[in-house]
Each structure stands twice: as C-alpha cells, then as structure tokens.
Design a protein around this motif. Structure first.
Motif, PDB file in Angstrom:
ATOM      1  N   LYS A  55     -20.742 -37.796  84.180  1.00  0.00           N
ATOM      2  CA  LYS A  55     -19.403 -37.419  83.731  1.00  0.00           C
ATOM      3  C   LYS A  55     -18.312 -38.208  84.435  1.00  0.00           C
ATOM      4  O   LYS A  55     -17.137 -37.925  84.264  1.00  0.00           O
ATOM      5  N   GLU A  59      -9.972 -41.640  81.982  1.00  0.00           N
ATOM      6  CA  GLU A  59      -9.164 -41.171  80.860  1.00  0.00           C
ATOM      7  C   GLU A  59      -7.802 -41.861  80.905  1.00  0.00           C
ATOM      8  O   GLU A  59      -7.121 -41.855  81.929  1.00  0.00           O
ATOM      9  N   ILE A  90      -8.818 -38.816  71.862  1.00  0.00           N
ATOM     10  CA  ILE A  90      -8.523 -37.396  71.860  1.00  0.00           C
ATOM     11  C   ILE A  90      -7.051 -37.243  71.495  1.00  0.00           C
ATOM     12  O   ILE A  90      -6.162 -37.659  72.238  1.00  0.00           O
ATOM     13  N   GLN A  94      -6.277 -32.109  69.733  1.00  0.00           N
ATOM     14  CA  GLN A  94      -7.567 -31.862  70.394  1.00  0.00           C
ATOM     15  C   GLN A  94      -7.357 -31.547  71.864  1.00  0.00           C
ATOM     16  O   GLN A  94      -8.004 -30.669  72.435  1.00  0.00           O
ATOM     17  N   ALA A  95      -6.417 -32.286  72.470  1.00  0.00           N
ATOM     18  CA  ALA A  95      -6.136 -32.044  73.874  1.00  0.00           C
ATOM     19  C   ALA A  95      -5.664 -30.620  74.065  1.00  0.00           C
ATOM     20  O   ALA A  95      -6.037 -29.954  75.020  1.00  0.00           O
ATOM     21  N   ARG A  96      -4.845 -30.158  73.125  1.00  0.00           N
ATOM     22  CA  ARG A  96      -4.351 -28.787  73.256  1.00  0.00           C
ATOM     23  C   ARG A  96      -5.491 -27.785  73.149  1.00  0.00           C
ATOM     24  O   ARG A  96      -5.571 -26.828  73.903  1.00  0.00           O
ATOM     25  N   GLU A  97      -6.366 -28.034  72.203  1.00  0.00           N
ATOM     26  CA  GLU A  97      -7.512 -27.133  72.075  1.00  0.00           C
ATOM     27  C   GLU A  97      -8.281 -27.057  73.383  1.00  0.00           C
ATOM     28  O   GLU A  97      -8.704 -25.999  73.827  1.00  0.00           O
ATOM     29  N   ARG A  98      -8.477 -28.223  74.023  1.00  0.00           N
ATOM     30  CA  ARG A  98      -9.241 -28.262  75.263  1.00  0.00           C
ATOM     31  C   ARG A  98      -8.611 -27.396  76.339  1.00  0.00           C
ATOM     32  O   ARG A  98      -9.266 -26.823  77.174  1.00  0.00           O
ATOM     33  N   PHE A  99      -7.288 -27.358  76.337  1.00  0.00           N
ATOM     34  CA  PHE A  99      -6.610 -26.661  77.440  1.00  0.00           C
ATOM     35  C   PHE A  99      -5.747 -25.497  76.989  1.00  0.00           C
ATOM     36  O   PHE A  99      -4.927 -25.002  77.744  1.00  0.00           O
TER      37      PHE A  99
END
Ligand SMILES: Nc1ncnc2c1ncn2[C@@H]1O[C@H](COP(=O)(O)OP(=O)(O)OP(=O)(O)O)[C@@H](O)[C@H]1O
Ligand SMILES: [Mg+2]
Lengths: 277, 225
Positions: A55, A59, A90, A94-99
């Motif tokens: 990992k 980014e 991303i 999508q970034a919002r979904e992640r956080f």
C-alpha cells in the motif's frame, strides 16, 4: 564401502546409549523448534508487512478543473516515470465517498491521481523519487506519500530478517555442539570397537561412517520432532489467530536438511578429535 | 624377499631408549619366538611392525611398505595383511563369536556373500565351529583367545603377531593355542610370538630371539648375525 553395515553399526551404537541419544534428539528438537517458532513469526509478520508495503503509494492532489485532455496527458506523463505501475483517477465525488463519514456534507477534497508503484519501488525512497517526478507537473497541486512509515517498514523487515539469521546461527552452533557431544559419548562407548577396526585395517573413512550416519539421523530426527511440535502448536493456536499460516513446505524441507547437516558436521568434529590421537 | 625387515631400528620415548639399533628379518613361513623380561620392548617391537608406532631411527619394511614412506591412508591396507593377537583377547563383549570374527571382514569392506564362508572356515580352524553363537562371557579364556585367533586369521594374513597370547591362560590351554599357531604356520603364515612363558617353548620348533637392554640377541634371521 559397505554402507548397509555402517548403518547397522550406527543404530547399534545409538542403542548402546539410549538415554544420551534421546536427550540429544530432544535438545536438537527443542532448539530447532525455537528457531522454527521464530521462523513462523518472522514469516507471518513479513507477510503482513509486505501486504502493508503493497500500500505504499503516492497520491497527487490536483488543482481544480483539471479534466479531459489535460487529465489524460497528466496520467500518461506520470505513467512514464520509472517505478510506476498504474495510475488511478479519483474524482472529487469519489474522494468524498471515501471520507464522507469524517467530513460531512461539504466537499473540501480535491480530485486526485492514485499512483501505484511497481513492487521493487514500494519503499520510502522509491516513493520519494516518483513523488519528486510528479510534483513539478502541470495541474498537480500537492503530492503526498507515506515517507516515514514506509522507511520504518523497511527497517523492521531488515531487522526481523537479521534476527532470524542470528537465531539460526546460534541454534546451528548449539546443535553441532549437542550432537558432537553425544557422538563423542558413543565414540567413547565404542572405543574398543574402534580400536579393533583400526587393528584389522578399516580405513578412517569406514571408522567414521557409522558416527556420521548416527549424527545425521539424530539431527534429522530432531528437526522432524521440532516440526511436529511446531505444527501441533500451530494447530492449537491457529483457530484464534485468523490469517496465520504455517511454514511453506520448502522451508520445512530445508529445516530437515539443516538438522541432518548439523548432525553430520557435529559427529565429524567429535570423531576427528578422537581418531587423530 | 622377506616379508619383514627391520634395519637398525631404534625407538626412544622421551629419554627412555626402548630399542637400540635392532635388526631383524622374518621370511614367509617363519615361526619366531621373542622373549625378554617385562619392559624390554616386546610390545613396542610389535607396534612398530603394524605401524602403530614409527621408529625414532632406522627402517621397518613390511610387505614393501616402508615405515619412512608409508602414508597414513596406506596403513589400513598393510594391517589387512597382518593378524594381531593380545594377552587380553580384545573381543567385543556384546557380540557373538561369529560377529566378532565377521566384524573384521565387514569393516574392511568385504562383500556380504564372502563373509559367511570365511568366518565359518576360520572358526572351524580354531575348533569353535559349534560355539559361533556364544558371547565372550559364555566362553572360557582359551576359547576366547581362539575366537581372537579366528578373527586374526580370517583375512588370511601373511604374518601373525601374537603379543603374550597365553598370558592369561594356564599352561595346558596355552599349549593348545600354540598348537593352533603351528597349524596356521604350516599353512604359510609367518608367526612372531612374544612370550614370558618359557615352558611353552620347550617342545616348539622355532627361531628364538631375545630382547634385553634394547638389543636383540639370538638368531635374528637372514644373513645378519
Ligand atoms: N607410549 C609410550 N610412552 C612412553 N613410554 C612407553 C610407551 N610405550 C611403552 N613405553 C615404555 O617402553 C618400555 C617397553 O614397553 P613394552 O610394552 O614394549 O615392553 P614389553 O616388553 O612388552 O613388556 P611386557 O612384557 O610387560 O609386556 C617400558 O618401559 C614402557 O614403559
Ligand atoms: Mg608387552
């Protein structure tokens, strides 16, 4: 040379000192077991670390409105940097979904390109190089990568490997010493037979062969017991520790070979002292 | 050519001079008796012959192997041509008569199929064919020495060295052993026997040599006086 006869003699010899032979095999089993235990731990920790290391990525946060052709160009450009495996986009959404959980409704997060590195590049310095390549690019706002913990992982894996080698060395020396001593005892118990062998014209090689076989058998048996005990322990604790794996077959085979080799070496060290007098 | 030659052999342990310029020759088929009091160096002389020891000076030549040239790895091959017998038999306690004799063949790498016949023949020669499965502690002293003799001759040696072979036996039993030596000798094996046991030598036709003060006296064989 009559190997079969030497084999019979080796077994006869061990039966003359059954207690000592048992103690010897037991001690070797114990020390190899400690070694094996350490190997299992190292192996699993290493596996876990490698998974984490997979990992180690970079980014690149983008400036607003980098879209369409500009985005494709940027992706292509990043992909040409040595050490980059793939580049994933991303979007802001999508970034919002992640956080989402942490940030609630507003979306302060920019869109980003998630850069996966090829395996050999997944280290602190590897990530740094790639990050340095991306930073000056058009449309890139900020590049982040896990410098500190990636470096620490490197060092942890190195330390674990070094410790394994150290323990392996200590265990090897101890095994040679223990088997050497037991064989010395059986050499002593069989000094009459050795005297006669030499009188009737047995070669040094033939005099040594049964002791070599004896040491090898003891080392091999010790390693075998060590693996059995380890496997027993593993079977006992494994249900509680999901994901923990046993040593691969190759390593088990290597441990058996190692036991046999250590036994053989140990026996030769002790008989050599005896024969030269 | 003789099978054993010793030329001006001296052997010294630190300051103790055990053998002093000893010269000896033994030919095929010889029967030689070596006498000398305790500490005179009889066993030392034997050890020089099977090259357990090297001379301080001089030369020992056995079957073409010379003490100043033989290599360590050649010694086993020399010993296969020499049978050795001791006062204390040196049998292995936990092995039967048969196993004690076959041991000598196995450890010199004889193929399995040759072993059985040779062992039975050797045990029969010494009159113990019927006791092949007895352990040493089940045998009398004389019988034990006969097993040791079978072991010494099973390789069909050219020379048999017997160091005080009757030391632990009474005269009559000792006589039996010497009779066996004579039979072995008739079949061509040279014999060198060291002994204190003078009555044993009374009826024995043999060469006599004597060790005293490091010197070998008596008839030493060959043209050397
Ligand atoms: N390895 C050795 N180191 C030192 N001295 C030795 C050694 N072997 C023998 N000797 C000495 O050499 C001398 C001769 O010993 P050797 O055993 O040859 O005598 P021997 O004639 O066989 O005596 P015996 O009749 O008692 O068997 C003795 O004084 C002995 O102490
Ligand atoms: Mg003696």
């Amino acid at each position: 040379m009559n190997f079969g006869y030497a084999m019979v003699e080796a077994i006869r010899s061990m039966r003359r000192v059954p207690l000592m032979t048992t103690v010897s095999v037991g001690t070797i089993a114990l020390s190899l077991m400690v070694f094996g235990l350490f190997l299992v731990v190292t192996y699993n920790v290493r596996g876990a670390l490698l998974e984490v290391q997979a990992k180690v990525d970079v980014e690149a946060y983008l400036e607003e409105d980098v879209e369409g052709e500009a985005l494709s160009l940027l992706r292509a450009e990043i992909a040409t940097i040595p050490g980059v495996e793939s580049v994933r986009y991303i979007s802001k959404d999508q970034a919002r979904e992640r956080f989402a959980a942490e940030y609630g409704d507003e979306n302060p997060l920019p869109a980003s390109l998630l850069v996966t590195l090829i395996e050999s590049q997944r280290t602190g310095s590897g990530a740094e190089t790639v990050a340095a390549g991306i930073t000056p690019m058009e449309g890139v706002n900020e590049v982040v990568w896990g410098k500190s913990w990636a470096d620490r992982l490197d060092r942890l894996i190195l330390a674990l490997t070094a410790l394994s080698i150290l323990i392996g060395l200590v265990v090897s020396l101890a095994s040679v010493f223990v088997i050497g001593n037991t064989v010395k005892l059986t050499v002593w118990a069989r000094r009459d037979a050795i005297e006669i062998m030499k009188l009737v014209g047995a070669t040094d090689g033939f005099v040594k062969l049964p002791f070599f076989i004896e040491g090898t058998i003891q080392g091999f048996a010790g390693a075998g017991f060590a693996l059995l005990i380890l496997f027993g322990i593993y079977g006992y604790v494994q249900p509680g520790l999901a994901g923990v794996v046993f040593l691969p077959t190759g390593v088990c085979g290597a441990m058996l070979a190692m036991g046999a080799a250590l036994g053989g070496i140990g026996s030769q060290v002790s008989i050599k002292q005896f024969l030269e007098v | 050519m003789s099978l054993l030659q010793m030329y001006n052999v001296s052997k010294r342990y630190e300051t103790l001079e055990v053998l002093n310029e000893v010269t000896l020759q033994i030919d095929r088929g010889d029967f030689v008796c070596l006498t000398g009091r305790t500490g005179s160096g009889k066993s030392t002389l034997m050890r020089l012959i099977y090259m357990e020891e090297r001379p301080t000076s001089g030369q020992v030549i056995v079957e073409g192997y010379s003490s100043d040239q033989i290599k360590r790895r050649e010694i086993p091959h020399l010993r296969r041509k020499i049978g050795v017998l001791f006062q204390d038999f040196k049998l292995l306690r936990e092995r039967t008569a048969y196993e004690n004799v076959s041991f000598a063949l196995h450890v010199t790498g004889r193929p399995q199929r040759e072993v059985r016949k040779s062992v039975v023949r050797a045990l029969t020669k010494v009159g113990l064919g019927h006791k092949r499965d007895s352990f040493p502690h089940e045998l009398s002293g004389g019988e034990q020495q006969r097993v040791a003799l079978a072991r010494a001759i099973v390789n069909e040696p050219i020379l048999l060295l017997a160091d005080e072979p009757t030391g632990n036996l009474d005269l009559e039993v000792g006589q039996g052993i010497v009779d066996l030596f004579q039979q072995v000798n008739y079949q061509g094996t040279a014999i060198l026997m060291a002994t204190h046991n003078l009555p044993l030598l009374e009826n024995l036709q043999s060469r006599r040599i004597h060790l005293a003060d490091g010197r070998l006296t008596g008839e030493t064989g060959g043209e050397i006086s």
